[in-house]
Design an enzyme around this catalytic site. Structure first.
Site, PDB file in Angstrom:
ATOM      1  N   TRP A 114      23.639 -58.198 -36.256  1.00  0.00           N
ATOM      2  CA  TRP A 114      23.841 -59.459 -36.738  1.00  0.00           C
ATOM      3  C   TRP A 114      23.870 -60.493 -36.591  1.00  0.00           C
ATOM      4  CZ3 TRP A 114      18.747 -60.592 -37.963  1.00  0.00           C
ATOM      5  CH2 TRP A 114      17.651 -61.511 -38.974  1.00  0.00           C
ATOM      6  N   SER A 136      24.335 -65.964 -41.603  1.00  0.00           N
ATOM      7  CA  SER A 136      23.983 -64.627 -42.207  1.00  0.00           C
ATOM      8  C   SER A 136      22.677 -65.151 -42.201  1.00  0.00           C
ATOM      9  CB  SER A 136      24.518 -64.488 -43.413  1.00  0.00           C
ATOM     10  OG  SER A 136      23.894 -65.277 -44.075  1.00  0.00           O
ATOM     11  N   LYS A 137      22.023 -65.844 -41.581  1.00  0.00           N
ATOM     12  CA  LYS A 137      21.165 -66.629 -41.911  1.00  0.00           C
ATOM     13  C   LYS A 137      19.861 -65.864 -41.572  1.00  0.00           C
ATOM     14  CE  LYS A 137      22.257 -68.426 -46.230  1.00  0.00           C
ATOM     15  NZ  LYS A 137      23.735 -68.760 -45.598  1.00  0.00           N
ATOM     16  N   ALA A 138      18.420 -66.255 -42.344  1.00  0.00           N
ATOM     17  CA  ALA A 138      17.476 -64.968 -40.966  1.00  0.00           C
ATOM     18  C   ALA A 138      16.819 -66.072 -39.873  1.00  0.00           C
ATOM     19  CB  ALA A 138      16.672 -65.565 -41.702  1.00  0.00           C
TER      20      ALA A 138
END
Length: 387
Positions: free
Chosen positions: A19, A196-198
């Site tokens: 990610w 780290s977010k969507a």
């Protein structure tokens, strides 16, 4: 069966998905177009920030959006723009990231740290009601792990006491409550684009709101105290430069086209985890349930509660050795001396203290794997907990 931490064979040896995901063609093109244009700042005449804010306002079911440098600044700006003054109190949940509280401190206000619901771990309306004083100005519900808070209960408390509601939607891109998107349910909502977010541009944030006057006031906070349509060197209010760049907006805008499919993939993985946990004898682990009213969960995290006595540090180390690393989650905000020394007021939070002992997380990147690989989590849990 010998644990991997003791020299046995790990359950999983292949890496989990990285990610953020690789850039897609639309992102590459838009970023290149912005770079080639030379219009990198939000005030130079480019359109990426304006298009992003408009798209997020639509996503949230409201009219207005403001792109900012990060979500901590977004929460601060929303509080300031909505009239929160130094010395006011803002109620925040005890089980959340520290920025929910530090944004309140940044505004000169007092974070009042209250307990969460013992089942779903979201801000408890009863705890909020009990903590309201004559100095309370706002409530900050957090849509934890991508699940929406039960906003009707909290909204009723806010109405009774005349309080503003600022939604911390940092983890909840695409989530909805009773068919309504999060972010647009209170007076303002704030999303995060941290790594780290969507959706991520490395850093970044975005504020949404429904009321024009609130938008204009928050916009002024983020734009050096200027007024929309006013003079460039006119600064009738105190404000700061909190803006997002066009380059970051160019990374984010095309992402909206695939957000729904990514949320669906994470939910499919979570569903397989729940099915697998039901097969473990005695069911020692369960998924933390969604709050009432959830119609879409963005599954930023999958929170797991361990129901049997366990050595937390050893458990996390052993799971990582099996190739299935889990996160220990948040410590209770009220136990952080830095916050209390700065003036935060913690209320009794027994449910949060229990969660800090029993709850672990599966990170978003792992949830992006093939749902069939949820079996790796189940196998590793079975192996470690039965050791």
């Amino acid at each position: 069966m010998t644990l991997a931490i003791h020299g046995g064979t790990p359950v999983r040896t292949t890496p989990w998905p990285a990610w953020p995901p690789p850039l897609d063609d639309a992102q590459r093109k838009l970023v290149t177009d912005v770079l080639d244009s030379g219009l990198w700042g939000a005030t130079q005449g480019g359109s990426a920030c304006a298009d992003l804010t408009a798209a997020f306002a639509r996503l949230s079911g409201v009219r207005y959006g403001i792109a900012v440098g990060n979500a901590t600044l977004g929460l601060f700006a929303a509080l300031r723009g909505l009239g929160v003054q130094p010395g006011d109190e803002v109620i925040v949940p005890a089980y959340t990231f520290v920025a929910s509280a530090t944004s309140v401190l940044l505004a000169g206000a007092v974070p009042v740290i209250v307990d969460v619901d013992p089942v779903d771990l979201h801000l408890s309306a009863a705890a909020v009601e009990a903590a309201v004083t004559g100095r309370t100005a706002a409530i900050m519900p957090v849509h934890l792990a991508g699940s929406p808070v039960d906003m009707d209960e909290l909204g009723a408390v806010a109405v009774r006491h005349g309080l503003k509601v600022v939604e911390d939607a940092a983890q909840a891109h695409g989530a909805s409550y009773k068919g309504r998107p999060v972010g647009g349910l209170g007076d303002a909502g704030v999303y995060s684009f941290q790594a780290s977010k969507a959706m991520t541009a490395g850093e970044g944030g975005l504020i949404v709101c429904r009321d024009e006057a609130d938008h204009d006031a928050i916009w002024s906070v983020c734009n050096l105290g200027r007024r929309l349509g006013g003079a460039w060197y006119g600064h009738p209010e105190v404000g700061w430069n909190l803006r997002l760049t066009e380059i970051q907006a160019a990374l984010l805008l095309p992402w909206l086209d695939r957000l729904g499919s990514e949320v669906a993939r994470r939910n499919a993985f979570a569903a397989e985890v729940e099915r697998g946990l039901a097969t473990i004898g005695g069911q020692p682990v369960s998924v933390v349930p969604q709050p009432p009213g959830t119609t879409a969960d963005s599954r930023h995290l999958l929170m797991l509660r361990v129901h049997v006595p366990f050595d937390r540090a050893f458990f996390l180390e052993a799971m990582a050795a099996e190739g299935v690393p889990l996160d220990g989650g948040y410590p209770p905000l009220g136990t952080m001396a830095a916050l209390t020394d700065a003036g935060a007021r913690p209320e009794p939070c027994p449910a949060t203290e229990t969660a800090a002992r029993e709850v672990v997380w599966m990170r978003q990147s792992m949830l992006m794997d093939d749902p069939a690989h949820a079996s790796h989590l189940i196998e590793a849990l079975t192996k470690v907990l039965h050791a």
